[in-house]
Design a protein around this motif. Structure first.
Motif, PDB file in Angstrom:
ATOM      1  N   PRO A  42     -27.926  14.410  -4.371  1.00  0.00           N
ATOM      2  CA  PRO A  42     -27.719  15.806  -3.941  1.00  0.00           C
ATOM      3  C   PRO A  42     -26.239  16.148  -3.767  1.00  0.00           C
ATOM      4  CG  PRO A  42     -28.161  14.478  -2.025  1.00  0.00           C
ATOM      5  CD  PRO A  42     -28.184  13.521  -3.214  1.00  0.00           C
ATOM      6  N   THR A  43     -26.015  17.384  -3.370  1.00  0.00           N
ATOM      7  CA  THR A  43     -24.678  17.869  -2.970  1.00  0.00           C
ATOM      8  C   THR A  43     -24.680  18.059  -1.457  1.00  0.00           C
ATOM      9  OG1 THR A  43     -24.272  18.952  -5.081  1.00  0.00           O
ATOM     10  CG2 THR A  43     -23.024  19.766  -3.179  1.00  0.00           C
ATOM     11  N   VAL A  44     -23.562  17.708  -0.819  1.00  0.00           N
ATOM     12  CA  VAL A  44     -23.476  17.725   0.646  1.00  0.00           C
ATOM     13  C   VAL A  44     -22.331  18.638   1.084  1.00  0.00           C
ATOM     14  CG1 VAL A  44     -23.301  16.302   2.731  1.00  0.00           C
ATOM     15  CG2 VAL A  44     -24.276  15.320   0.630  1.00  0.00           C
ATOM     16  N   ARG A  45     -22.559  19.351   2.214  1.00  0.00           N
ATOM     17  CA  ARG A  45     -21.485  20.181   2.796  1.00  0.00           C
ATOM     18  C   ARG A  45     -21.679  20.279   4.302  1.00  0.00           C
ATOM     19  NH1 ARG A  45     -23.941  25.728   0.159  1.00  0.00           N
ATOM     20  NH2 ARG A  45     -25.584  26.082   1.735  1.00  0.00           N
ATOM     21  N   ILE A  46     -20.555  20.473   5.023  1.00  0.00           N
ATOM     22  CA  ILE A  46     -20.619  20.771   6.454  1.00  0.00           C
ATOM     23  C   ILE A  46     -21.093  22.216   6.607  1.00  0.00           C
ATOM     24  CG2 ILE A  46     -19.278  21.025   8.581  1.00  0.00           C
ATOM     25  CD1 ILE A  46     -19.656  18.141   7.739  1.00  0.00           C
ATOM     26  N   ALA A  47     -21.927  22.476   7.618  1.00  0.00           N
ATOM     27  CA  ALA A  47     -22.434  23.827   7.838  1.00  0.00           C
ATOM     28  C   ALA A  47     -22.613  24.058   9.334  1.00  0.00           C
ATOM     29  CB  ALA A  47     -23.754  24.043   7.103  1.00  0.00           C
ATOM     30  N   GLY A  48     -22.734  25.331   9.705  1.00  0.00           N
ATOM     31  CA  GLY A  48     -22.893  25.667  11.121  1.00  0.00           C
ATOM     32  C   GLY A  48     -23.541  27.024  11.305  1.00  0.00           C
ATOM     33  N   TRP A  49     -23.844  27.320  12.541  1.00  0.00           N
ATOM     34  CA  TRP A  49     -24.407  28.626  12.938  1.00  0.00           C
ATOM     35  C   TRP A  49     -23.527  29.162  14.052  1.00  0.00           C
ATOM     36  CZ3 TRP A  49     -26.356  30.926  17.369  1.00  0.00           C
ATOM     37  CH2 TRP A  49     -27.161  32.066  17.208  1.00  0.00           C
ATOM     38  N   ALA A  50     -22.958  30.362  13.850  1.00  0.00           N
ATOM     39  CA  ALA A  50     -21.996  30.935  14.804  1.00  0.00           C
ATOM     40  C   ALA A  50     -22.722  31.788  15.828  1.00  0.00           C
ATOM     41  CB  ALA A  50     -20.952  31.776  14.071  1.00  0.00           C
ATOM     42  N   GLY A  51     -22.462  31.513  17.125  1.00  0.00           N
ATOM     43  CA  GLY A  51     -23.097  32.267  18.194  1.00  0.00           C
ATOM     44  C   GLY A  51     -22.079  32.963  19.081  1.00  0.00           C
TER      45      GLY A  51
END
Length: 763
Positions: free
Chosen positions: A93-102
């Protein structure tokens, strides 16, 4: 700076070995699904590379892993999220850092980037590290710029690409890397770290305020770019401007730490705009009483509307100072005078108003008014276009009921006329280089204690300092230097005026005025003129000289002391009286002229230094003291030091009172004057009536109204030489011009007598 240490913030997510119930397979928010018990996830306790690891089988287009803890994110704080992964089987697969902004309300912050750079796995078992940096500012190296609204995040990774692969993930690490971006070692913070974007269109007001709040004694760096402020911003800390600011006229920038012109030039780039914004701040906050121009020379191409620069105020009565700089007028059509001609009606019943004004829309407040029956220095104070009326600064002495007027709007470097009231403003050590293009300063419509001190006015085109209303109450002009633009032309052809006053109580002290048409036109009373030097000569021989100081209010209650009055004269008029004939009012007087130096050279012999010019009949002098002065003419005599200008009317000699000419010295003056004058006469042949003529010595062609004393200096005798002891009686106001004295004896007598005569009644 590491806030995990300095402020005790918890940044690091829980290790997988602590349980998968805090690791979401969705966005990480409360209530989202977790990997605890999920069919496609398991904790691997003894991975050869990671020790404990989470193994996930990719089943969705985007397989998410988010830590459900709220990782804090503060202004100026930058976090680096790092994950080590490897594929053990199946599709890569392909991997990336991710997040949810609150945000602070626990709502999602939309419109921001929530994923980092992607890395595609290419080899089974190879450990690959992916990372991304998140923070408020748009900075080089920041992958996810979330602005100031985001206060926390749920962080992890995304797996994209083909399904079916088994991926092992080491414990995710979050580190505070703010030190990459903040120059703590030199005490500087960057506005970009608080959400500022130098694109000229994004409002950076909140970012600047946030940076200032966080600075805590450090300097604020404004990097290259153009930063828009849509709201007023006050910076308590010093700012270093590499970029420039842009804002509407009504938005203010207050630089409290380094409040001087250089700071504003750094902030705005343009010198004139910087001065306007600095002046705007000066009148709108109380931390500083003065604006230091830092000795800067500001090139200007048009008038500076000082009220428009402030925008939100039409009055100011708190002491403020502008100091230490220079304004240099450059060639521009913006300096061109605005001239209009209009017919109008005038009535003495409303003596400071013109009505039925034609072409009124073209007449500007502050315009100089000229025309038949208009005195010097009359200005338009306000214009009512709808009513076709305008208000005047002074009454008109002889205007017709209907006539044509010319209105000329001069252009000033500093134009304060937009202020309805402006008090206690000080301009200190400022040079106005008018260069024959502009005038100097136009005062506000009303106000008191406006001060000009240690300023220079070089070559004003028309005026140095103008009051178009009552903004000159208690005007103070101290130690200033005025140089005319008309030095090379004859005195009588000059039109420039150094200053005018419409109100009371001005103080003009220790100034130098060089070759203006007039030095000052002064209405009102209570004025003090001390220690000044004004000179208005030219290079011609036997040429006229013009008034230097003109009083246009008859009874001025003023003092002229210790001045050097050179090739000009003091004039007393009532040209600002709508009904100039004497009525129930004070007439000319209330003036003390003491200890001055009066000089003139190469002048016509009819020149005089003290002139009274009544614009109507019936006037007289009541209260004039001329004492201890030195009068000297060079290159030729003049007739007298004083006279009455009878262009319109003469004085009523029968009402002269309390006039003193004493202790003065006269050089090259054909007929010096004294009041009282003491003279000795000799009657060489016997006569019953002796006619004594002191008229040549009496001021203003006055009558011989009072004989204070008669002293015989030798024995009186008759025609036979016998002693005579009888006393005469005195006839005042004798002769066809009432300027002689007659002594009448009972018998014909001869001898010598000393008499003291006045041209007034002392009380």
């Amino acid at each position: 700076m590491n806030k995990a240490i300095t402020e005790g913030l918890v940044l690091m997510p829980s290790a997988f070995t602590s349980g998968l119930d805090v690791w979401s397979s969705e966005d990480g928010t409360p209530g989202s699904a977790t990997y605890d018990g999920a069919s496609n996830a398991a904790f691997v306790a003894a991975d050869a590379d990671f020790g404990g690891a989470l193994e996930i089988v990719k089943q969705d287009t985007t397989t998410q892993l988010r830590y459900m803890g709220e990782t804090p994110l503060q202004p100026g704080m930058y976090l680096q999220i790092t994950a080590r992964v490897k594929c053990v089987s199946g599709n890569l697969p392909t991997v990336r850092i991710a997040g949810w902004a609150g945000d602070a309300s626990l709502d999602h912050v939309t419109g921001v980037t929530e994923t980092g750079p992607e890395v595609t796995l290419t080899t089974y078992g190879e450990v690959v590290e992916v990372s991304a940096i998140v923070g408020a500012g748009v900075r080089g190296g920041v992958d996810m710029a979330w602005g100031l609204d985001a206060v926390y995040g749920h962080f992890g990774i995304d797996l994209t690409g083909s399904n079916g692969g088994s991926i092992r993930i080491d414990d995710i690490q979050i580190d505070d890397v703010s030190s990459y971006f903040l120059a703590d070692s030199i005490g500087i913070i960057d506005v970009r770290d608080y959400g500022a974007i130098g694109d000229g269109v994004t409002d950076c007001s909140d970012a600047f305020e946030a940076a200032d709040a966080a600075a805590n004694g450090r300097k604020i760096l404004v990097p290259e770019g153009t930063y828009l402020l849509e709201n007023t911003v006050t910076l308590v800390h010093e700012a270093i401007f590499q970029g420039t600011m842009t804002m509407d006229d009504d938005v203010r920038l207050a630089l409290r730490r380094e409040f001087h012109l250089n700071s504003y030039i750094d902030a705005f780039g343009d010198e004139v705009l910087a001065f306007k914004k600095a002046f705007q701040a000066l009148l709108n906050f109380s931390d500083h009483d003065s604006l230091d121009l830092c000795g800067r020379r500001i090139e200007i191409y048009g008038p500076i509307d000082m009220q428009a620069a402030v925008d939100n105020k039409t009055t100011s009565e708190v002491r403020r100072v502008i100091r230490n700089g220079q304004f240099n007028c450059q060639e521009s059509t913006d300096w061109n005078l605005d001239v209009s001609t209009s017919s109008a009606s005038y009535s003495t019943s409303n003596k400071r108003q013109l009505t039925n004004v034609s072409n009124i829309a073209n007449i500007q407040p502050g315009s100089h008014v000229t025309g038949n029956g208009v005195g010097r220095e009359v200005y338009v104070t306000s214009v009512n276009v709808g009513a076709q009326t305008l208000e005047l600064s002074q009454a008109l002495y002889g205007a017709s009921a209907n006539q044509t007027y010319t209105f000329t709007r001069y252009k000033y470097i500093f134009d304060f006329s937009g202020f309805s009231k402006l008090s206690q403003l000080v301009i200190d050590d400022v040079e106005f280089l008018c260069n024959g293009r502009a005038s100097g300063v136009l005062l506000g419509l009303s106000g008191s204690v406006f001060q000009m001190r240690d300023c220079h006015f070089k070559s004003p085109l028309n005026r140095g300092i103008t009051s178009s209303g009552a903004g000159c109450q208690d005007l103070i002009i101290d130690r200033c230097f005025f140089v005319s633009n008309e030095q090379s032309i004859r005195a009588e052809t000059r039109q420039s005026i150094a200053f005018n006053v419409n109100a009371n109580d001005s103080k003009v002290r220790e100034n130098r005025f060089q070759r203006f048409g007039h030095t000052g036109i002064v209405f009102g009373n209570g004025h003090l003129f001390t220690g000044n030097h004004w000179f208005q000569g030219d290079t011609d021989t036997d040429s006229p000289r013009m008034a230097g100081l003109v009083f246009t209010y008859p009874n001025v209650k003023s003092v002229v002391t210790g001045n050097y009055i050179d090739n000009s004269f003091i004039e007393m008029t009532n040209e600002h009286d709508a009904e100039p004939d004497f009525s129930s009012e004070y007439s000319f007087g209330g003036l003390t002229i003491t200890g001055n130096i009066f000089t003139v050279n190469d002048s016509a012999d009819w020149f005089s230094w003290i002139v009274v010019k009544p614009y109507g009949s019936g006037h007289f002098i009541q209260g004039l003291s001329v004492q201890g002065n030195t009068f000297k003419s060079l290159n030729g005599n003049i007739d007298r030091v004083e006279k009455v200008d009878t262009t319109f009317a003469t004085l009523d000699n029968s009402r002269m009172r309390n006039i003193v000419f004493a202790g003065n010295s006269y050089n090259a003056v054909t007929e010096p004057c004294f009041n009282p004058v003491t003279l000795e006469f000799t009657q060489s042949s016997t006569a019953n009536n002796w006619t004594l003529d002191p008229s040549a010595y009496l001021p203003f062609d006055g009558w011989a109204r009072t004989v204070e004393s008669v002293v015989f200096t030798e024995q009186l005798t008759d025609s036979s030489g016998n002693n005579v002891s009888t006393m005469p009686y005195v006839t005042n106001n004798y002769g066809t011009d009432s300027n002689q004295v007659r002594l009448s004896f009972p018998e014909a007598t001869e001898g010598s007598v000393q008499i003291s005569v006045r041209m007034d009644k002392p009380i």
